[in-house]
Enzyme design. Sequence first.
Site, short mmCIF file in Angstrom:
data_model
loop_
_atom_site.label_atom_id
_atom_site.label_comp_id
_atom_site.label_asym_id
_atom_site.label_seq_id
_atom_site.Cartn_x
_atom_site.Cartn_y
_atom_site.Cartn_z
N SER A 17 -20.34 43.57 25.04
CA SER A 17 -19.93 44.09 23.26
C SER A 17 -18.74 44.07 23.31
CB SER A 17 -20.91 44.87 22.90
OG SER A 17 -20.25 46.24 23.19
N TYR A 48 -22.44 47.47 19.10
CA TYR A 48 -24.21 47.01 19.53
C TYR A 48 -24.80 48.25 19.61
CZ TYR A 48 -22.84 42.27 21.49
OH TYR A 48 -23.15 40.69 22.05
N GLY A 49 -24.15 49.22 20.22
CA GLY A 49 -24.92 50.67 20.05
C GLY A 49 -25.51 51.06 19.60
N ASN A 80 -23.61 48.86 29.00
CA ASN A 80 -24.75 49.42 28.67
C ASN A 80 -26.51 49.53 28.59
OD1 ASN A 80 -24.28 51.97 30.65
ND2 ASN A 80 -22.39 51.35 30.05
N THR A 81 -25.60 49.34 26.80
CA THR A 81 -26.90 49.26 25.97
C THR A 81 -27.43 48.29 25.75
OG1 THR A 81 -25.37 49.93 24.14
CG2 THR A 81 -26.69 48.81 23.39
N GLU A 159 -10.97 53.67 22.00
CA GLU A 159 -10.41 51.60 21.57
C GLU A 159 -8.72 52.49 21.09
OE1 GLU A 159 -12.74 48.97 19.82
OE2 GLU A 159 -13.60 48.85 21.72
N CYS A 191 -21.96 54.40 28.79
CA CYS A 191 -21.51 53.35 28.18
C CYS A 191 -19.70 53.07 28.74
CB CYS A 191 -21.16 53.94 27.00
SG CYS A 191 -20.18 53.52 25.91
N THR A 192 -19.22 51.77 28.25
CA THR A 192 -18.30 51.44 29.03
C THR A 192 -16.68 51.54 28.68
OG1 THR A 192 -18.24 49.61 27.48
CG2 THR A 192 -20.00 48.84 29.08
N HIS A 193 -16.72 52.17 27.66
CA HIS A 193 -15.79 52.58 27.48
C HIS A 193 -15.50 54.17 27.81
CE1 HIS A 193 -15.56 49.91 24.52
NE2 HIS A 193 -15.01 49.94 23.23
N1 DGL Z 1 -20.58 48.76 25.98
C1 DGL Z 1 -21.22 49.67 24.91
C2 DGL Z 1 -21.48 50.17 25.93
O1 DGL Z 1 -21.96 50.04 26.84
C3 DGL Z 1 -20.77 50.60 24.28
C4 DGL Z 1 -19.72 49.53 22.94
C5 DGL Z 1 -20.62 49.29 21.77
O2 DGL Z 1 -21.52 50.20 21.31
O3 DGL Z 1 -20.84 47.96 22.23
O4 DGL Z 1 -22.92 50.71 25.90
#
Ligand code: DGL
Length: 272
Positions: A17, A48-49, A80-81, A159, A191-193
């Site tokens: 995302s 996206y989450g 992950n979402t 971020e 979650c990626t972050h």
């Molecule tokens: N990339 C989303 C995840 O890994 C985290 C950021 C988002 O909410 O888009 O779930």
Amino acid sequence: MHHHKNTPESPIGIFDSGVGGLTVVRAIQAILPSERIIYFGDTARVPYGSKSQVTIRKYAQEDTAILMRYQPKMIIVACNTVSALALDVVRKAGGSIPALGVLEAGAELAVSVSRQKRIGVIGTQATVCSNAYACAINELDPDIEVHSKACPLFVPLAEEGFTDHPAARLIAGEYLREFDGHEIDTLVLGCTHYPILRGMIGQTVGPGIRIIDSAEAVARRAKELLAETGMLGMSGETPRPHLLVSDLPQKFGMLYRLFMGSDVPDVELVDV
Ligand code: DGL
């Protein structure tokens, strides 16, 4: 469905995302240094989450179509979402191209290391509500107890580069208190972050809890699959990733330094 010939020299397509999926790029480069990587970050539509399943599935379809223009040999869903709610959409849009999600890989690694059979999972609202980690874990071992907690504020903290900031510690303490008394021995960063905040999260939950980084887990799986299918890239040098974003390429460049600890290649703007 259109077919193209992909070779070991074709790139690995990775999308997220936004910027967080760079943790997967970093993990891939660490164990597969000769691979070409094409990365798309949907910075125009992040996060996206916090969105609905219908919207996330529509975005997943469009994101995959963008990567398919580059004829990848494999697609990795770094988000992950999207892995939780739309991996089937990606597989369909990718046709014969194998697609791996961070979620399955992270779940598998967590199951293999948990001794007490009590696993904690943290992720976005959408990921936690989908229950996809618990389902994937219990499919592998139905006796495992899974406790999940959505930690939405971790994304903006990462971020902002608040990796070791008192405000971040305060919020982590609040969220991770959820696991007190459940005696988990393993915590999945779903979650990626979150790998950016790994040190701080580890200190908050305390020693003795194994932290699972799904980015590393999916990189290992990608390597196995490419080896099995004779598709490992052979080029001697480490190519710089080809970066695409849907908005704010300059901001992406700044965050690239935080996530990757290295200089930014050119960032290309694409329409979604
Ligand atoms: N990339 C989303 C995840 O890994 C985290 C950021 C988002 O909410 O888009 O779930």
